[in-house]
Design an enzyme around this catalytic site. Structure first.
Site, short mmCIF file in Angstrom:
data_model
loop_
_atom_site.label_atom_id
_atom_site.label_comp_id
_atom_site.label_asym_id
_atom_site.label_seq_id
_atom_site.Cartn_x
_atom_site.Cartn_y
_atom_site.Cartn_z
N ASP A 115 0.83 -1.21 0.00
CA ASP A 115 0.00 0.00 0.00
C ASP A 115 0.87 1.26 0.00
OD1 ASP A 115 -2.49 -1.35 0.14
OD2 ASP A 115 -2.11 -1.77 2.25
N ASP A 169 -3.46 12.07 22.45
CA ASP A 169 -2.23 11.93 21.66
C ASP A 169 -2.34 12.62 20.31
OD1 ASP A 169 -0.99 10.57 23.62
OD2 ASP A 169 -0.91 8.63 22.61
N1 NAD Z 1 -0.84 2.34 14.22
C1 NAD Z 1 -0.99 2.19 12.92
O1 NAD Z 1 -1.75 1.38 12.41
C2 NAD Z 1 -0.24 3.10 12.01
C3 NAD Z 1 0.75 3.95 12.51
C4 NAD Z 1 1.41 4.78 11.61
C5 NAD Z 1 1.09 4.76 10.24
N2 NAD Z 1 0.13 3.92 9.81
C6 NAD Z 1 -0.30 3.91 8.42
O2 NAD Z 1 0.76 3.73 7.54
C7 NAD Z 1 0.49 4.49 6.40
C8 NAD Z 1 1.73 4.68 5.62
O3 NAD Z 1 1.97 3.44 5.00
P1 NAD Z 1 3.43 3.03 4.54
O4 NAD Z 1 3.30 1.74 3.82
O5 NAD Z 1 4.08 4.19 3.87
O6 NAD Z 1 4.14 2.83 5.91
P2 NAD Z 1 4.62 1.46 6.56
O7 NAD Z 1 5.59 0.81 5.66
O8 NAD Z 1 5.01 1.76 7.96
O9 NAD Z 1 3.32 0.55 6.55
C9 NAD Z 1 2.18 0.79 7.32
C10 NAD Z 1 1.16 -0.31 7.13
O10 NAD Z 1 -0.11 0.29 6.88
C11 NAD Z 1 -0.71 -0.39 5.80
N3 NAD Z 1 -1.58 0.50 5.07
C12 NAD Z 1 -1.26 1.61 4.39
N4 NAD Z 1 -2.35 2.14 3.82
C13 NAD Z 1 -3.38 1.33 4.15
C14 NAD Z 1 -4.76 1.35 3.87
N5 NAD Z 1 -5.31 2.33 3.15
N6 NAD Z 1 -5.53 0.37 4.37
C15 NAD Z 1 -5.00 -0.61 5.11
N7 NAD Z 1 -3.70 -0.68 5.42
C16 NAD Z 1 -2.89 0.28 4.95
C17 NAD Z 1 0.42 -0.85 4.93
O11 NAD Z 1 0.01 -1.95 4.14
C18 NAD Z 1 1.45 -1.22 5.95
O12 NAD Z 1 1.32 -2.55 6.35
C19 NAD Z 1 -0.08 5.77 6.95
O13 NAD Z 1 -0.83 6.47 5.98
C20 NAD Z 1 -0.90 5.26 8.09
O14 NAD Z 1 -2.23 5.05 7.72
C21 NAD Z 1 -0.53 3.10 10.66
N1 ATP Z 2 9.11 4.30 -5.27
C1 ATP Z 2 9.35 4.55 -3.98
N2 ATP Z 2 10.30 5.42 -3.62
C2 ATP Z 2 10.56 5.68 -2.32
N3 ATP Z 2 9.93 5.10 -1.30
C3 ATP Z 2 8.95 4.22 -1.60
C4 ATP Z 2 8.61 3.90 -2.95
N4 ATP Z 2 7.63 2.98 -2.94
C5 ATP Z 2 7.35 2.75 -1.64
N5 ATP Z 2 8.15 3.48 -0.85
C6 ATP Z 2 8.15 3.47 0.62
O1 ATP Z 2 8.59 2.20 1.04
C7 ATP Z 2 7.88 1.82 2.22
C8 ATP Z 2 7.36 0.39 2.09
O2 ATP Z 2 6.53 0.29 0.96
P1 ATP Z 2 5.28 -0.65 0.91
O3 ATP Z 2 4.32 -0.33 1.97
O4 ATP Z 2 4.78 -0.58 -0.49
O5 ATP Z 2 5.89 -2.09 1.14
P2 ATP Z 2 5.71 -3.05 2.36
O6 ATP Z 2 6.02 -2.32 3.62
O7 ATP Z 2 6.54 -4.24 2.06
O8 ATP Z 2 4.20 -3.43 2.27
P3 ATP Z 2 3.34 -4.03 3.45
O9 ATP Z 2 3.31 -2.97 4.50
O10 ATP Z 2 2.03 -4.31 2.81
O11 ATP Z 2 4.06 -5.25 3.91
C9 ATP Z 2 6.78 2.84 2.40
O12 ATP Z 2 7.13 3.70 3.47
C10 ATP Z 2 6.74 3.62 1.13
O13 ATP Z 2 6.45 4.99 1.31
#
Ligand code: NAD
Ligand code: ATP
Length: 532
Positions: A296, A405
């Site tokens: 995501d 928070d």
């Molecule tokens: N306590 C928490 O659940 C928490 C804390 C901080 C951030 N987040 C979420 O992480 C997002 C950023 O994602 P990232 O991937 O860049 O960071 P990340 O790599 O830390 O991943 C955060 C997780 O949130 C999940 N996620 C992201 N968007 C989602 C959605 N629309 N529906 C369900 N799950 C979703 C991703 O799959 C990932 O597993 C933020 O927008 C925020 O919503 C969640």
């Molecule tokens: N093209 C990109 N350039 C820089 N950062 C990226 C790019 N694509 C994804 N990221 C960053 O890398 C991080 C991990 O990406 P992503 O959530 O897609 O993978 P993941 O953590 O393996 O997925 P999941 O949480 O479902 O296991 C995120 O914080 C996202 O913002």
């Protein structure tokens, strides 16, 4: 004595009630409160001889004076807050309409300079919305796709080589409200590739399945990949080659990915990229389709690259959760064949546009850039141990003060992300609304809210706050909010369309079942007592 009792009653009840029922009258209430307070004092002075012998009466009168003062203080605060809210709102609306005007004018001006009128004559059939838009709207549509520049391999995105058309498509809504579910209604044309939210008067809840049909074949594909992942890198090499050799498409990637591809083989010379991040703003007019390889977070990353309209996104799942990534990477060929051919089901995901207004820059013309979020904007306490103190307004109405928070303002797409973890409801991504979810509120009664999508929410750190707050956008780009600063947030006119594996609702339900194991429970057996 009788006069005093009547007077006490009108002060204690009448004024407080009118403040509650009609906050706009706060200033006139203030006057009446000040007069009442003065009257109490006069009464006390006039009747000193009698009250000297009546200790209870004096005590009572003093208590009354205290109440009057407190009421006046509260009305003053409220009146000031409301005046300030109205001013912020006015400034915000002004700036918003100015930005929208600029956006509308920019492509038209650019195009008017670079285009001959015969291009207009040659332009294909227009799909003007049924409710009819002005001639200016029609001209914009005609112009928009004619001026897009093609690039030779290796040339930066913006270089002008020859005129080229971006692939056009249209969206149609399957309308559940009709007797026949198959009924389709064309809402708007997308010849320019600019997806803009349809007329708000349309009852969005009536429309379920949205389908995208290509009118001309997509030619330019942009791929975003999750960094530092070997499996993603392997797939991207394979996919880029297939898109070029089997499908004859132009492929764009980020500079990092181009370097990765070239380190694999110099035959990836054809892949296009950009040198300067400023060129990213030129991506939209070039790109017909975006592919994401990751979780995501990669979809969020891809969406964040587009500060205006976003091309349709095909998200492949290469992460652990995948709420927005329904496609399996193993079957990428079949999936992409189907997508390129169309029609495809899409989920139209709303975004929020957020704007920080600094108290220090209150009188400056220049303000900070708009941020667009697909999931949420979070205002939290950062590393400080103090409770947040966030005053929240919805349009001009005071909502509440968040002591805890922090606060999450989420789209319905983001309802399954951070907002869910903070106790917010899960909402289908196409339901229009803004989720107002507190993070660990220090009050038992603070339940999350869902506000309508047309409101403007303002979150302000009051001047008397013990600490500043921090804002983050889809979990990134943290910025500090000092006392007096405000975050203004409303629905953006540029949604993100993501391709569905099956259809929007089916994909949503599958993601909460598979991703969260939502309401997973062993089924009760029939082997036991039954209703007789
Ligand atoms: N306590 C928490 O659940 C928490 C804390 C901080 C951030 N987040 C979420 O992480 C997002 C950023 O994602 P990232 O991937 O860049 O960071 P990340 O790599 O830390 O991943 C955060 C997780 O949130 C999940 N996620 C992201 N968007 C989602 C959605 N629309 N529906 C369900 N799950 C979703 C991703 O799959 C990932 O597993 C933020 O927008 C925020 O919503 C969640
Ligand atoms: N093209 C990109 N350039 C820089 N950062 C990226 C790019 N694509 C994804 N990221 C960053 O890398 C991080 C991990 O990406 P992503 O959530 O897609 O993978 P993941 O953590 O393996 O997925 P999941 O949480 O479902 O296991 C995120 O914080 C996202 O913002």
């Amino acid at each position: 004595m009788c006069t005093k009792v009547l007077f006490l009653d009108s002060l204690g009840n009448g004024d407080a009630n009118s403040l509650r029922s009609n906050p706009e009258n706060a200033f006139s209430d203030l006057n009446s409160l000040a007069q009442s307070e003065k009257a109490v004092e006069e009464l006390l002075i006039q009747q000193t001889p009698m009250q000297a012998s009546d200790d209870h009466l004096i005590e009572f009168s003093e208590a009354l004076r205290t109440v009057a003062k407190a009421l006046r203080g509260s009305a003053e605060g409220k009146a000031l807050a409301q005046a300030e809210a109205a001013e912020w709102k006015r400034r915000y609306e002004l700036e918003r309409s100015k930005n929208l005007d600029l956006l509308r004018q920019a492509p038209l001006n650019e195009e008017a300079n670079s285009m001959e009128m015969d291009h207009i004559a040659k332009s294909p059939r227009l799909h003007v919305p049924e409710n009819g838009k002005s001639a200016r709207y029609a001209l914009e549509r005609i112009c928009a796709h004619e001026v897009l520049q093609d690039c030779e391999p290796n040339s930066p995105i913006g270089s002008n080589n020859k005129l080229k058309r971006k692939a056009s498509f249209k969206l149609s809504w399957g309308c559940k409200g009709q007797a026949n579910d198959q009924h389709k209604k064309d809402i708007v044309s997308f010849e320019s590739g600019n997806i803009t939210t349809a007329d708000r008067s349309i009852n969005a809840n009536m429309y379920v399945a949205i389908s995208l049909t290509w009118e001309t074949s997509p030619q330019n594909v942009l791929i975003f990949t999750k960094p530092k992942s070997t499996s993603v890198q392997v797939l991207s090499v394979e996919m880029v080659r297939w898109l070029r050799e089997q499908k004859g498409l132009n492929v764009y990637v980020e500079p990092r990915v181009k370097a990765e591809l070239l380190s694999e083989s110099s035959s990836f010379d054809f892949v296009q990229t950009w040198e300067d991040d400023k060129e990213i703003s030129l991506l939209h007019p070039k790109v017909d389709l975006v592919i994401t390889l990751g979780g995501d977070g990669t979809v969020l990353w891809a969406a964040s690259m587009f500060k205006g309209p976003v091309p349709p996104i095909v998200p492949f799942s290469m992460g652990s959760l995948g709420f927005m990534t329904p496609f399996h990477s193993e079957q990428y060929r079949e999936c992409l064949e189907a997508v390129l051919k169309g029609p495809l089901s899409i989920t139209l995901r709303h975004r929020l546009q957020c704007h920080i207004i600094r108290d220090k820059a209150r009188h400056d013309y220049e303000t900070e850039e708009n941020m667009l979020v697909l999931n949420e904007v979070t205002i939290d306490r950062g590393i400080t141990s103090f409770l947040t103190n966030l005053e929240c307004y919805c349009d001009n109405s005071f909502v509440t003060c968040v002591q805890g928070d922090g606060l999450i303002l989420s789209t319905t797409s983001g309802s399954t992300a951070y907002s869910l973890a903070a106790g917010g409801s899960m909402v289908h991504p196409q339901v229009p609304g803004i989720l107002f979810t507190p993070i660990c509120p220090h009050s038992l009664s603070f339940r999350p809210l869902i506000l309508p999508d047309h409101v403007t929410v303002r979150v302000q750190v009051p001047f008397n706050s013990r600490s500043s707050a921090w804002v983050s956008f889809d979990g990134k780009g943290r910025k500090q909010l000092e006392a007096g600063d405000a975050l203004v947030c409303s629905m953006a006119p540029w949604p993100v369309s993501t391709a569905c594996q099956v259809e929007s609702t089916n994909d949503f339900l599958r993601s909460i079942h598979d991703g969260l194991h939502w309401n997973l429970r062993k089924t009760q057996s029939s082997d036991g007592p039954r209703e007789t």
